[in-house]
Design a protein around this motif. Sequence first.
Motif, PDB file in Angstrom:
ATOM      1  N   ASN A 102     -52.324 -17.174  40.633  1.00  0.00           N
ATOM      2  CA  ASN A 102     -52.219 -16.887  39.202  1.00  0.00           C
ATOM      3  C   ASN A 102     -52.959 -17.930  38.379  1.00  0.00           C
ATOM      4  OD1 ASN A 102     -50.086 -14.544  38.768  1.00  0.00           O
ATOM      5  ND2 ASN A 102     -49.373 -15.793  40.476  1.00  0.00           N
ATOM      6  N   THR A 103     -54.050 -18.451  38.922  1.00  0.00           N
ATOM      7  CA  THR A 103     -54.902 -19.319  38.120  1.00  0.00           C
ATOM      8  C   THR A 103     -55.474 -18.502  36.968  1.00  0.00           C
ATOM      9  OG1 THR A 103     -56.852 -18.802  39.439  1.00  0.00           O
ATOM     10  CG2 THR A 103     -55.541 -20.707  40.139  1.00  0.00           C
ATOM     11  N   ALA A 104     -56.133 -19.168  36.058  1.00  0.00           N
ATOM     12  CA  ALA A 104     -56.708 -18.449  34.918  1.00  0.00           C
ATOM     13  C   ALA A 104     -57.654 -17.348  35.375  1.00  0.00           C
ATOM     14  CB  ALA A 104     -57.434 -19.439  34.008  1.00  0.00           C
ATOM     15  N   SER A 105     -58.468 -17.625  36.383  1.00  0.00           N
ATOM     16  CA  SER A 105     -59.429 -16.613  36.830  1.00  0.00           C
ATOM     17  C   SER A 105     -58.752 -15.488  37.601  1.00  0.00           C
ATOM     18  CB  SER A 105     -60.523 -17.259  37.693  1.00  0.00           C
ATOM     19  OG  SER A 105     -59.985 -17.876  38.842  1.00  0.00           O
ATOM     20  N   TYR A 106     -57.693 -15.795  38.349  1.00  0.00           N
ATOM     21  CA  TYR A 106     -56.946 -14.728  39.012  1.00  0.00           C
ATOM     22  C   TYR A 106     -56.308 -13.805  37.987  1.00  0.00           C
ATOM     23  CZ  TYR A 106     -57.065 -15.771  44.030  1.00  0.00           C
ATOM     24  OH  TYR A 106     -57.458 -15.907  45.342  1.00  0.00           O
ATOM     25  N   GLN A 107     -55.777 -14.377  36.902  1.00  0.00           N
ATOM     26  CA  GLN A 107     -55.173 -13.551  35.865  1.00  0.00           C
ATOM     27  C   GLN A 107     -56.229 -12.741  35.121  1.00  0.00           C
ATOM     28  OE1 GLN A 107     -52.207 -15.521  33.354  1.00  0.00           O
ATOM     29  NE2 GLN A 107     -51.969 -17.114  34.903  1.00  0.00           N
ATOM     30  N   GLN A 108     -57.317 -13.388  34.776  1.00  0.00           N
ATOM     31  CA  GLN A 108     -58.359 -12.727  33.987  1.00  0.00           C
ATOM     32  C   GLN A 108     -59.056 -11.628  34.775  1.00  0.00           C
ATOM     33  OE1 GLN A 108     -61.333 -15.299  32.037  1.00  0.00           O
ATOM     34  NE2 GLN A 108     -62.920 -13.953  32.861  1.00  0.00           N
ATOM     35  N   ASN A 109     -59.306 -11.862  36.063  1.00  0.00           N
ATOM     36  CA  ASN A 109     -60.164 -10.967  36.848  1.00  0.00           C
ATOM     37  C   ASN A 109     -59.432 -10.216  37.946  1.00  0.00           C
ATOM     38  OD1 ASN A 109     -62.607 -11.897  35.485  1.00  0.00           O
ATOM     39  ND2 ASN A 109     -62.312 -13.808  36.600  1.00  0.00           N
ATOM     40  N   GLN A 110     -58.111 -10.108  37.831  1.00  0.00           N
ATOM     41  CA  GLN A 110     -57.347  -9.500  38.923  1.00  0.00           C
ATOM     42  C   GLN A 110     -57.747  -8.063  39.209  1.00  0.00           C
ATOM     43  OE1 GLN A 110     -53.122  -8.902  37.979  1.00  0.00           O
ATOM     44  NE2 GLN A 110     -53.571  -9.387  35.854  1.00  0.00           N
ATOM     45  N   ASP A 111     -58.303  -7.364  38.228  1.00  0.00           N
ATOM     46  CA  ASP A 111     -58.709  -5.973  38.419  1.00  0.00           C
ATOM     47  C   ASP A 111     -60.216  -5.786  38.277  1.00  0.00           C
ATOM     48  OD1 ASP A 111     -56.048  -5.047  38.777  1.00  0.00           O
ATOM     49  OD2 ASP A 111     -55.739  -5.122  36.612  1.00  0.00           O
ATOM     50  N   VAL A 112     -60.967  -6.869  38.450  1.00  0.00           N
ATOM     51  CA  VAL A 112     -62.431  -6.800  38.331  1.00  0.00           C
ATOM     52  C   VAL A 112     -63.036  -6.706  39.731  1.00  0.00           C
ATOM     53  CG1 VAL A 112     -64.512  -8.011  37.580  1.00  0.00           C
ATOM     54  CG2 VAL A 112     -62.442  -8.075  36.165  1.00  0.00           C
ATOM     55  N   PRO A 113     -63.945  -5.749  39.968  1.00  0.00           N
ATOM     56  CA  PRO A 113     -64.555  -5.613  41.283  1.00  0.00           C
ATOM     57  C   PRO A 113     -65.436  -6.842  41.614  1.00  0.00           C
ATOM     58  CG  PRO A 113     -65.309  -3.902  39.758  1.00  0.00           C
ATOM     59  CD  PRO A 113     -64.429  -4.792  39.006  1.00  0.00           C
ATOM     60  N   ILE A 114     -65.771  -7.012  42.898  1.00  0.00           N
ATOM     61  CA  ILE A 114     -65.299  -6.152  43.974  1.00  0.00           C
ATOM     62  C   ILE A 114     -64.159  -6.810  44.765  1.00  0.00           C
ATOM     63  CG2 ILE A 114     -67.479  -4.952  44.311  1.00  0.00           C
ATOM     64  CD1 ILE A 114     -68.086  -6.819  46.618  1.00  0.00           C
ATOM     65  N   LEU A 115     -63.819  -8.024  44.369  1.00  0.00           N
ATOM     66  CA  LEU A 115     -62.737  -8.739  45.039  1.00  0.00           C
ATOM     67  C   LEU A 115     -61.523  -8.782  44.128  1.00  0.00           C
ATOM     68  CD1 LEU A 115     -61.859 -10.302  47.545  1.00  0.00           C
ATOM     69  CD2 LEU A 115     -62.651 -12.396  46.436  1.00  0.00           C
ATOM     70  N   TYR A 116     -60.618  -7.834  44.349  1.00  0.00           N
ATOM     71  CA  TYR A 116     -59.409  -7.785  43.541  1.00  0.00           C
ATOM     72  C   TYR A 116     -58.401  -8.836  44.010  1.00  0.00           C
ATOM     73  CZ  TYR A 116     -61.227  -3.294  41.923  1.00  0.00           C
ATOM     74  OH  TYR A 116     -62.006  -2.314  41.368  1.00  0.00           O
ATOM     75  N   ARG A 117     -57.524  -9.214  43.099  1.00  0.00           N
ATOM     76  CA  ARG A 117     -56.520 -10.238  43.409  1.00  0.00           C
ATOM     77  C   ARG A 117     -55.675  -9.841  44.622  1.00  0.00           C
ATOM     78  NH1 ARG A 117     -51.479 -10.268  40.524  1.00  0.00           N
ATOM     79  NH2 ARG A 117     -50.228 -12.149  40.868  1.00  0.00           N
ATOM     80  N   ARG A 118     -55.200  -8.619  44.652  1.00  0.00           N
ATOM     81  CA  ARG A 118     -54.363  -8.178  45.766  1.00  0.00           C
ATOM     82  C   ARG A 118     -55.139  -8.192  47.079  1.00  0.00           C
ATOM     83  NH1 ARG A 118     -49.575  -5.659  45.949  1.00  0.00           N
ATOM     84  NH2 ARG A 118     -49.019  -4.578  47.884  1.00  0.00           N
TER      85      ARG A 118
END
Length: 400
Positions: free
Chosen positions: A222-238
Amino acid sequence: MCLLDRERESSEEIHHFKMKLLSVIILLLAIAAAYYIYIPLPSTICEPWKLMVLDATFRAVVKMGDVAHALGLSHSVHVINSAIISFESLVPITHKEIRIEDILFDGIRVRVYHPPGQEGKLRRAVMFIHGELGSYDSLCRQMSADLDAVVVTVDYRMAPEVHFPVQYEECVQAAEYFLRPEVLAQFSVDPERVAIGTDNSTSVKFKLQVLIYPVLQALDFNTASYQQNQDVPILYRRLMARFWLEYLGADPELVNPIMMNNHTALDQIQLSQNLAKLNWTNLLPKQLKKHYKPVFPSTGSPNILKDVPGLLDARAAPLLAEDEVLRKAPRAYVMTGEHDVLRDDGMMYARRLELAGVSVTNEHYQDGFHGCVTFAFWPCHFSVGIRVVQNYIMWLDKYL
């Protein structure tokens, strides 16, 4: 005549009905395809519509892998890797003058790229660690040609066949073998001019280290980039959390707890020192913090760290390395992309290196996303990928 006219009219009506039905079907399929392909993307990301199409393909591959895995037909990782290799086979081969040799380094499979001409001349060398022999072939060919350097890629074994620390140990083993004086002499490599390029790091001594959107820690999803880009392709947070669990040989059912940072809850006292090393509120530039706040639950799941000790191992997560270890690290180049969940991993590592007295170049791309380097060579190439490769090779040419 009237009967023929009626038959003709009836035939035309049937034809028109079929055409209308076909048009409706095509329209519905187009709507379904558009619905599947379209995802909201940041306005500053590179070539968003092209990325949407690429991502739709990748999501389909991941789902195929999950289905194959559930049916017991193949492991999901195998399906994803096979698809990537198939896509990469479509990339036209460039720099055909580069000679390729597949050999063993102390039992580890490697591929060596030899530039042509001037045999016996001492050359620079880059050891590129990513896995999958032949992966990043175009990049390795270009590095070898543009730098007039010997390039070595390591075909270390990967999950699901093996898990950490096997991958790390095989990379170190191959690197130590390559750096033997007699081996460097065999490949006409200058021992003072060897760099390592990777999305991770090793303990072997090189002149330079080059990290391209590296994955460096698994304690904070849940770093800033994980929060900001969690749904941005192609590497999703999950997906990144899933890859970590696969790499460490952990229970895939832990994906939700670790995404919630239950493994690094505030009641995990033994983590206080490690969390300080990746405190993005202190290590990141102010402009990246925005409105994001740390996510560390008051109580968590203590068994996770007990069952998955690799989460705290600096060999798997170099961002957790001690200061005295970082002080011995070579000059570094760290590439990060604004729209990448791993952005903050790279930036925190770059900052920790700087604080340890290591010279660092952190090249940040405001329109970058994870995987863009791969798409510098594909027929559907992205301009940001081309820029990254050019700048990366220019940096190597200057300092190696």
